[in-house]
Design a protein around this motif. Structure first.
Motif, PDB file in Angstrom:
ATOM      1  N   CYS A 177      22.956  -4.299  27.825  1.00 40.65           N
ATOM      2  CA  CYS A 177      23.747  -5.508  28.033  1.00 40.65           C
ATOM      3  C   CYS A 177      23.277  -6.592  27.071  1.00 40.65           C
ATOM      4  CB  CYS A 177      23.612  -5.985  29.479  1.00 40.65           C
ATOM      5  SG  CYS A 177      24.501  -7.533  29.799  1.00 40.65           S
ATOM      6  N   THR A 203      17.693  -6.681  30.944  1.00 40.61           N
ATOM      7  CA  THR A 203      16.828  -6.975  32.096  1.00 40.61           C
ATOM      8  C   THR A 203      17.580  -6.857  33.421  1.00 40.61           C
ATOM      9  OG1 THR A 203      17.343  -9.353  32.059  1.00 40.61           O
ATOM     10  CG2 THR A 203      15.499  -8.570  30.676  1.00 40.61           C
ATOM     11  N   TYR A 246      24.031  -9.674  27.161  1.00 40.22           N
ATOM     12  CA  TYR A 246      23.926 -10.991  27.795  1.00 40.22           C
ATOM     13  C   TYR A 246      22.581 -11.180  28.499  1.00 40.22           C
ATOM     14  CZ  TYR A 246      28.896 -11.120  26.829  1.00 40.22           C
ATOM     15  OH  TYR A 246      30.115 -11.092  26.180  1.00 40.22           O
ATOM     16  N   CYS A 247      22.065 -10.101  29.119  1.00 41.28           N
ATOM     17  CA  CYS A 247      20.759 -10.207  29.787  1.00 41.28           C
ATOM     18  C   CYS A 247      19.686  -9.441  29.029  1.00 41.28           C
ATOM     19  CB  CYS A 247      20.851  -9.706  31.221  1.00 41.28           C
ATOM     20  SG  CYS A 247      21.132  -7.920  31.366  1.00 41.28           S
ATOM     21  N   TYR A 248      20.081  -8.863  27.865  1.00 41.52           N
ATOM     22  CA  TYR A 248      19.155  -8.096  27.024  1.00 41.52           C
ATOM     23  C   TYR A 248      18.533  -6.919  27.769  1.00 41.52           C
ATOM     24  CZ  TYR A 248      19.678 -12.274  24.199  1.00 41.52           C
ATOM     25  OH  TYR A 248      20.207 -13.322  23.484  1.00 41.52           O
ATOM     26  N   CYS A 279      22.708 -10.228  36.702  1.00 40.20           N
ATOM     27  CA  CYS A 279      23.593 -10.529  35.571  1.00 40.20           C
ATOM     28  C   CYS A 279      25.039 -10.259  35.978  1.00 40.20           C
ATOM     29  CB  CYS A 279      23.220  -9.667  34.367  1.00 40.20           C
ATOM     30  SG  CYS A 279      24.328  -9.846  32.942  1.00 40.20           S
ATOM     31  N   GLY A 326      21.710  -3.876  33.698  1.00 43.64           N
ATOM     32  CA  GLY A 326      21.115  -3.984  32.368  1.00 43.64           C
ATOM     33  C   GLY A 326      21.846  -3.175  31.315  1.00 43.64           C
ATOM     34  N   GLY A 369      23.770  -6.425  37.166  1.00 46.51           N
ATOM     35  CA  GLY A 369      22.353  -6.187  37.415  1.00 46.51           C
ATOM     36  C   GLY A 369      21.824  -4.860  36.930  1.00 46.51           C
ATOM     37  N   ARG A 389      16.253 -16.578  39.551  1.00 48.29           N
ATOM     38  CA  ARG A 389      17.136 -15.701  38.783  1.00 48.29           C
ATOM     39  C   ARG A 389      18.159 -15.021  39.703  1.00 48.29           C
ATOM     40  NH1 ARG A 389      13.018 -10.711  37.241  1.00 48.29           N
ATOM     41  NH2 ARG A 389      12.699  -9.951  39.377  1.00 48.29           N
ATOM     42  N   TRP A 411      18.991  -9.373  34.771  1.00 50.68           N
ATOM     43  CA  TRP A 411      18.910 -10.679  35.435  1.00 50.68           C
ATOM     44  C   TRP A 411      19.339 -11.796  34.485  1.00 50.68           C
ATOM     45  CZ3 TRP A 411      17.876 -10.291  40.514  1.00 50.68           C
ATOM     46  CH2 TRP A 411      17.181  -9.147  40.947  1.00 50.68           C
ATOM     47  N   GLU A 412      19.721 -12.903  35.094  1.00 49.91           N
ATOM     48  CA  GLU A 412      19.999 -14.123  34.336  1.00 49.91           C
ATOM     49  C   GLU A 412      19.550 -15.317  35.159  1.00 49.91           C
ATOM     50  OE1 GLU A 412      24.161 -14.321  33.570  1.00 49.91           O
ATOM     51  OE2 GLU A 412      24.740 -14.443  35.675  1.00 49.91           O
ATOM     52  N   THR A 413      19.462 -16.459  34.522  1.00 44.37           N
ATOM     53  CA  THR A 413      18.995 -17.667  35.206  1.00 44.37           C
ATOM     54  C   THR A 413      19.930 -18.034  36.349  1.00 44.37           C
ATOM     55  OG1 THR A 413      18.032 -18.487  33.154  1.00 44.37           O
ATOM     56  CG2 THR A 413      18.429 -20.104  34.882  1.00 44.37           C
TER      57      THR A 413
END
Length: 276
Positions: A214, A220, A216-218, A259, A266, A264, A256, A222-224
């Motif tokens: 992904c 992970t 957008y979340c690289y 995403c 990744g 979620g 967090r 997750w996002e802020t």
């Protein structure tokens, strides 16, 4: 007897002269325009039309030998057929969303005493399917002014999309789309003004998926947290001016959230075209 013989001879010469002066039947043209319109919110709709050879022309020994097509507005051509005694065409208007969808097709048919002597065009070459997996771009090489393009589902044997393309060697799906996991044939045949199409050229392909990280979340997952901006809590002022910290109920203090692009995981699955 001599007078009768001379009279018959004169009559024969007169009839022969009249036939020679008349010559072959002159070619004629028939023009007809088909116009259609969809109101706002109406679904896409197809319309079928047929033009028959007028009886007076048929009595002269005339047949249809060619056609010219002119499109305007949103109208597209799905298929056509030209025979000596009739012309058939199926046109379509896409769904009207925020505005009225309308368009027209002008058909000019040419008649003659003999079928066209020019050879049928050769098959198209260089067929390619590129771009997004569900709404790909179709391209080919060809010299014909008119190209009949078809997408066929190899599993069901059904035609999922067809168009007659005028003056171009590319086509984009203007409605609908393909499905992941399905196999298809892309076929194309070309013609000139005589409407005699070349043998169909076709290529096979399938729609698969490519798994990527992904972006957008690289990867992970997750996002802020959008509720607390990543702090995990909210700060309010107490009665004595002292700060009061309250845990963010959305992210439970982690700062967090999953995403929203990959849910979620990744990973993102992207539909792709795979030649076969």
């Amino acid at each position: 007897m001599l007078l009768r013989g001379r009279l018959a001879s004169w009559l024969g010469v007169a009839v022969l002269s009249a036939l020679l002066l008349a010559g072959p039947a002159m070619a004629e043209t028939i023009t007809q325009t088909f116009e259609h319109q969809l109101g706002i919110g109406e679904s896409a709709k197809s319309f079928e039309h047929r033009i028959d050879l007028p009886e007076p022309l048929a009595m002269k020994g005339q047949i249809f030998i060619g056609r010219q097509l002119e499109l305007s507005g949103k109208m597209v051509i799905e298929r056509e057929e030209l025979k000596g005694t009739y012309y058939y065409v199926k046109v379509r208007l896409p769904k009207a969303t925020l505005w009225v969808a309308k368009g027209s097709l002008k058909v000019t048919l040419e008649t003659g005493a003999q079928p066209p002597a020019t050879p049928v065009l050769e098959s198209c070459t260089g067929l390619k399917v590129t771009g997004p997996g569900l709404t790909p771009r179709l391209s080919w090489n060809g010299a014909g002014k008119y190209t009949a393009v078809t997408l066929l589902d190899r599993g069901s044997g059904k035609t999922v999309w067809e168009r007659v393309i005028l003056g171009k060697t590319v086509a984009d799906l203007d409605e609908g789309g393909l499905s992941v996991g399905r196999r298809y044939f892309f076929g194309a045949c070309q013609s000139d003004e005589t409407a005699r199409y070349s043998p169909e050229a076709k290529v096979a392909f399938r729609v698969d998926v490519k798994v990527e990280r992904c972006r957008y979340c690289y990867g992970t997952g997750w996002e802020t947290c959008r509720s607390c901006n990543g702090s995990g809590h909210f700060v309010t002022q107490g009665p004595n001016g002292q700060p009061i910290y309250t845990v963010c109920s959305f992210c439970h203090g982690t700062g967090r959230q999953p995403c929203t692009w990959c849910n979620g995981t990744g990973k993102i699955e992207t539909p792709i075209i795979v030649p076969e």
